[in-house]
Design a protein around this motif. Structure first.
Motif, PDB file in Angstrom:
ATOM      1  N   HIS A   1       0.840  -1.196   0.000  1.00 21.53           N
ATOM      2  CA  HIS A   1       0.000   0.000   0.000  1.00 21.53           C
ATOM      3  C   HIS A   1       0.866   1.234   0.000  1.00 21.53           C
ATOM      4  O   HIS A   1       1.828   1.337   0.765  1.00 21.53           O
ATOM      5  CB  HIS A   1      -0.906  -0.005   1.250  1.00 21.53           C
ATOM      6  N   THR A   2       0.495   2.144  -0.884  1.00 22.44           N
ATOM      7  CA  THR A   2       1.137   3.450  -0.968  1.00 22.44           C
ATOM      8  C   THR A   2       0.060   4.501  -0.779  1.00 22.44           C
ATOM      9  O   THR A   2      -1.030   4.364  -1.359  1.00 22.44           O
ATOM     10  CB  THR A   2       1.811   3.638  -2.343  1.00 22.44           C
TER      11      THR A   2
ATOM     12  N   LYS B   1      -3.019   5.453  -3.204  1.00 20.09           N
ATOM     13  CA  LYS B   1      -3.275   4.358  -4.137  1.00 20.09           C
ATOM     14  C   LYS B   1      -4.026   3.240  -3.422  1.00 20.09           C
ATOM     15  O   LYS B   1      -3.962   3.109  -2.201  1.00 20.09           O
ATOM     16  CB  LYS B   1      -1.959   3.812  -4.708  1.00 20.09           C
ATOM     17  N   GLU B   2      -4.685   2.413  -4.198  1.00 20.35           N
ATOM     18  CA  GLU B   2      -5.388   1.274  -3.631  1.00 20.35           C
ATOM     19  C   GLU B   2      -4.380   0.214  -3.192  1.00 20.35           C
ATOM     20  O   GLU B   2      -3.297   0.078  -3.781  1.00 20.35           O
ATOM     21  CB  GLU B   2      -6.351   0.672  -4.651  1.00 20.35           C
ATOM     22  N   ARG B   3      -4.760  -0.532  -2.166  1.00 15.37           N
ATOM     23  CA  ARG B   3      -3.916  -1.644  -1.724  1.00 15.37           C
ATOM     24  C   ARG B   3      -3.809  -2.662  -2.856  1.00 15.37           C
ATOM     25  O   ARG B   3      -4.805  -3.019  -3.483  1.00 15.37           O
ATOM     26  CB  ARG B   3      -4.500  -2.292  -0.477  1.00 15.37           C
ATOM     27  N   GLU B   4      -2.613  -3.133  -3.086  1.00 18.65           N
ATOM     28  CA  GLU B   4      -2.348  -4.007  -4.235  1.00 18.65           C
ATOM     29  C   GLU B   4      -1.921  -5.397  -3.782  1.00 18.65           C
ATOM     30  O   GLU B   4      -1.056  -5.539  -2.902  1.00 18.65           O
ATOM     31  CB  GLU B   4      -1.243  -3.384  -5.104  1.00 18.65           C
TER      32      GLU B   4
ATOM     33  N   SER C   1      -8.081 -10.189  -3.409  1.00 19.82           N
ATOM     34  CA  SER C   1      -8.822  -9.118  -2.756  1.00 19.82           C
ATOM     35  C   SER C   1      -8.525  -9.108  -1.258  1.00 19.82           C
ATOM     36  O   SER C   1      -8.739 -10.104  -0.562  1.00 19.82           O
ATOM     37  CB  SER C   1     -10.316  -9.307  -2.975  1.00 19.82           C
TER      38      SER C   1
END
Length: 122
Positions: free
Chosen positions: A37-38, A41-44, A105
């Motif tokens: 996570h940045t 931005k969305e958690r990847e 997810s």
């Protein structure tokens, strides 16, 4: 409880190995995933492993550079990160599902640990 460790500051092209240690609850019949996570931005999803059969799933953005593995005796999941790029900079965290099916997810993961910061300088 899950605890991620091993983050740090590394130059582009370098390597780090993250560890996700499970305590208090076995992950032997669960799927464990690494996410990053940045801010802004969305958690990847980065990579996941099904503990029972060793099946893995790795995001296209890191495939060929990152490898997920597990150590049964240590109840630990590792994320070996090679050829790191500045865009890999993020907080990396691990999480476990109630079952052994890997999901990309984050909401599907019930048990979540605190993250570790990875910073890649150019």
């Amino acid at each position: 409880q899950l605890q991620a460790s091993g983050g740090g500051l590394v130059q582009a092209g370098g390597s780090l190995r993250l560890s996700c240690k499970a305590s208090g609850r076995s992950v032997s019949n669960k799927a464990v995933g690494w996410f990053r996570h940045t801010p802004g931005k969305e958690r990847e999803f980065v990579a996941g492993i099904s503990w029972s059969n060793g099946i893995t799933n790795t995001a296209a953005s890191v495939k060929g550079r990152f490898t997920i593995s597990r150590d049964n005796a240590k109840q630990t999941v590792y994320l070996q990160m090679n050829t790191l790029k500045p865009e890999d900079t993020a907080v990396y965290s691990c999480a476990a599902k109630r079952d052994h099916h890997i999901s990309v997810s984050f909401v599907d993961y019930t048990y979540r640990g605190r993250g570790t910061q990875v910073t890649v300088s150019s």
